[in-house]
Design an enzyme around this catalytic site. Sequence first.
Site, PDB file in Angstrom:
ATOM      1  N   MET A 144      10.680  35.977  33.091  1.00  0.00           N
ATOM      2  CA  MET A 144       9.341  36.385  33.520  1.00  0.00           C
ATOM      3  C   MET A 144       9.300  36.528  35.041  1.00  0.00           C
ATOM      4  SD  MET A 144       6.709  34.708  30.879  1.00  0.00           S
ATOM      5  CE  MET A 144       6.710  33.069  31.544  1.00  0.00           C
ATOM      6  N   SER A 185      11.722  25.714  38.381  1.00  0.00           N
ATOM      7  CA  SER A 185      10.773  26.485  37.582  1.00  0.00           C
ATOM      8  C   SER A 185      10.010  27.405  38.517  1.00  0.00           C
ATOM      9  CB  SER A 185       9.784  25.542  36.883  1.00  0.00           C
ATOM     10  OG  SER A 185       8.668  26.265  36.399  1.00  0.00           O
ATOM     11  N   ASP A 190      13.826  25.203  28.672  1.00  0.00           N
ATOM     12  CA  ASP A 190      12.805  25.459  27.649  1.00  0.00           C
ATOM     13  C   ASP A 190      13.441  25.132  26.297  1.00  0.00           C
ATOM     14  OD1 ASP A 190      10.520  26.896  29.250  1.00  0.00           O
ATOM     15  OD2 ASP A 190      12.408  27.673  29.987  1.00  0.00           O
ATOM     16  N   LEU A 235      12.280  34.745  40.269  1.00  0.00           N
ATOM     17  CA  LEU A 235      13.595  34.203  39.934  1.00  0.00           C
ATOM     18  C   LEU A 235      14.030  33.129  40.926  1.00  0.00           C
ATOM     19  CD1 LEU A 235      15.445  37.485  38.891  1.00  0.00           C
ATOM     20  CD2 LEU A 235      14.130  35.894  37.475  1.00  0.00           C
ATOM     21  N   GLY A 250      17.962  28.684  38.769  1.00  0.00           N
ATOM     22  CA  GLY A 250      18.141  28.479  37.327  1.00  0.00           C
ATOM     23  C   GLY A 250      18.383  29.807  36.623  1.00  0.00           C
ATOM     24  N   HIS A 251      17.533  30.800  36.915  1.00  0.00           N
ATOM     25  CA  HIS A 251      17.724  32.126  36.317  1.00  0.00           C
ATOM     26  C   HIS A 251      19.086  32.703  36.711  1.00  0.00           C
ATOM     27  CE1 HIS A 251      13.156  32.076  36.761  1.00  0.00           C
ATOM     28  NE2 HIS A 251      13.304  32.303  35.473  1.00  0.00           N
TER      29      HIS A 251
HETATM   30  P1  AMP Z   1      11.256  32.176  32.463  1.00  0.00           P
HETATM   31  O1  AMP Z   1      11.319  33.214  33.533  1.00  0.00           O
HETATM   32  O2  AMP Z   1      10.603  30.912  32.878  1.00  0.00           O
HETATM   33  O3  AMP Z   1      10.751  32.722  31.143  1.00  0.00           O
HETATM   34  O4  AMP Z   1      12.762  31.765  32.189  1.00  0.00           O
HETATM   35  C1  AMP Z   1      13.740  32.713  31.820  1.00  0.00           C
HETATM   36  C2  AMP Z   1      14.957  31.987  31.322  1.00  0.00           C
HETATM   37  O5  AMP Z   1      15.459  31.154  32.368  1.00  0.00           O
HETATM   38  C3  AMP Z   1      14.629  31.060  30.138  1.00  0.00           C
HETATM   39  O6  AMP Z   1      15.685  31.123  29.194  1.00  0.00           O
HETATM   40  C4  AMP Z   1      14.540  29.720  30.789  1.00  0.00           C
HETATM   41  O7  AMP Z   1      14.844  28.642  29.921  1.00  0.00           O
HETATM   42  C5  AMP Z   1      15.594  29.845  31.875  1.00  0.00           C
HETATM   43  N1  AMP Z   1      15.348  28.865  32.931  1.00  0.00           N
HETATM   44  C6  AMP Z   1      14.177  28.621  33.561  1.00  0.00           C
HETATM   45  N2  AMP Z   1      14.300  27.597  34.421  1.00  0.00           N
HETATM   46  C7  AMP Z   1      15.587  27.174  34.312  1.00  0.00           C
HETATM   47  C8  AMP Z   1      16.338  26.143  34.925  1.00  0.00           C
HETATM   48  N3  AMP Z   1      15.784  25.313  35.813  1.00  0.00           N
HETATM   49  N4  AMP Z   1      17.637  25.986  34.597  1.00  0.00           N
HETATM   50  C9  AMP Z   1      18.200  26.813  33.665  1.00  0.00           C
HETATM   51  N5  AMP Z   1      17.547  27.815  33.039  1.00  0.00           N
HETATM   52  C10 AMP Z   1      16.258  27.988  33.360  1.00  0.00           C
END
Ligand code: AMP
Length: 293
Positions: free
Chosen positions: A31, A193, A159, A34, A37-38
């Site tokens: 989403m 996050s 998640d 970035l 983590g991403h």
């Molecule tokens: P999001 O943009 O929050 O929907 O996250 C996109 C992807 O990145 C999802 O698969 C999340 O689980 C992963 N993600 C988000 N935060 C982290 C993190 N701190 N470490 C690893 N993966 C993450």
Amino acid sequence: MILRLDDPAAARAWCARERDAGRTIGFVPTMGALHAGHLSLVERALAENDRACVSVFVNPLQFDEAQDFDHYPRDFGADVDLLDGVGCSMVFTGTLAGFFPDELDDAGALRPEFSVDPGPAALGLEGACRDGHFEGVATIVDRLFDVVGPTRAYFGQKDYQQSLVVGDLAARRGAPEVVVCPIAREPHGLARSSRNERLSPDDRERAAVISRALGAADEAWRAGDRDADALARRMRDVLAGEPRFALEYAELRDPAAWTADAPTGPLARAVALVAGRFGDVRLIDNRVLGDAS
Ligand code: AMP
């Protein structure tokens, strides 16, 4: 140089050409906003596939609170630059109408018959706290898989419950292979996050209490405690020491046998999961007890 596409139809055509040329595609749905983590997911996708492709779409279907959706950070230009920096092949975005051209009603909402059932892993915890959240996740991820046709798709353990839901979805579809990647953390332990950007500097420091609580459960597990109630109490005791944190849940589950409610009796395996808020910023985190992380 990364290829940037603003239309799912163009992304679908690019991915089809790559697949027709015999190249494997590693896909990372996001989403946006970035962070490291991403990027760790993108780097893994690049290492294991010929091409890495990322979607950036703040999916309205998975937000149960309008103000969380409105305040969700968005900076597509910065995201594209970060992805270019790690060697990502293609990034695409779109609108709800672009992703679901034939499935919206006159008001622009998804017609209910096109909502995808997220399955039993959606029960309890996030599924109970966030009405319709996992239906929204399953619906967009199903469509993203249609668009990209990836060889492998990369999701974060951050998640946790979502990783189970998309794993089940991929199993029902027969593809792609779902790879779940470790949680990237800030130096003091807070799980990275996009929402962390909305914390005050003080709350961002304080939010490390969540990983400390998970650490306390892990310590008790390593000392031989296998009782879900007792392990949850250990977490709640630590979290209660932080008055700014409003707890939603701190619970245990068996990662190999997801249940809506906390299991009773001694656990053979355990994942500890926490959710709560600092002000209006909702945070989640988890830890598989006894694991290296
Ligand atoms: P999001 O943009 O929050 O929907 O996250 C996109 C992807 O990145 C999802 O698969 C999340 O689980 C992963 N993600 C988000 N935060 C982290 C993190 N701190 N470490 C690893 N993966 C993450």
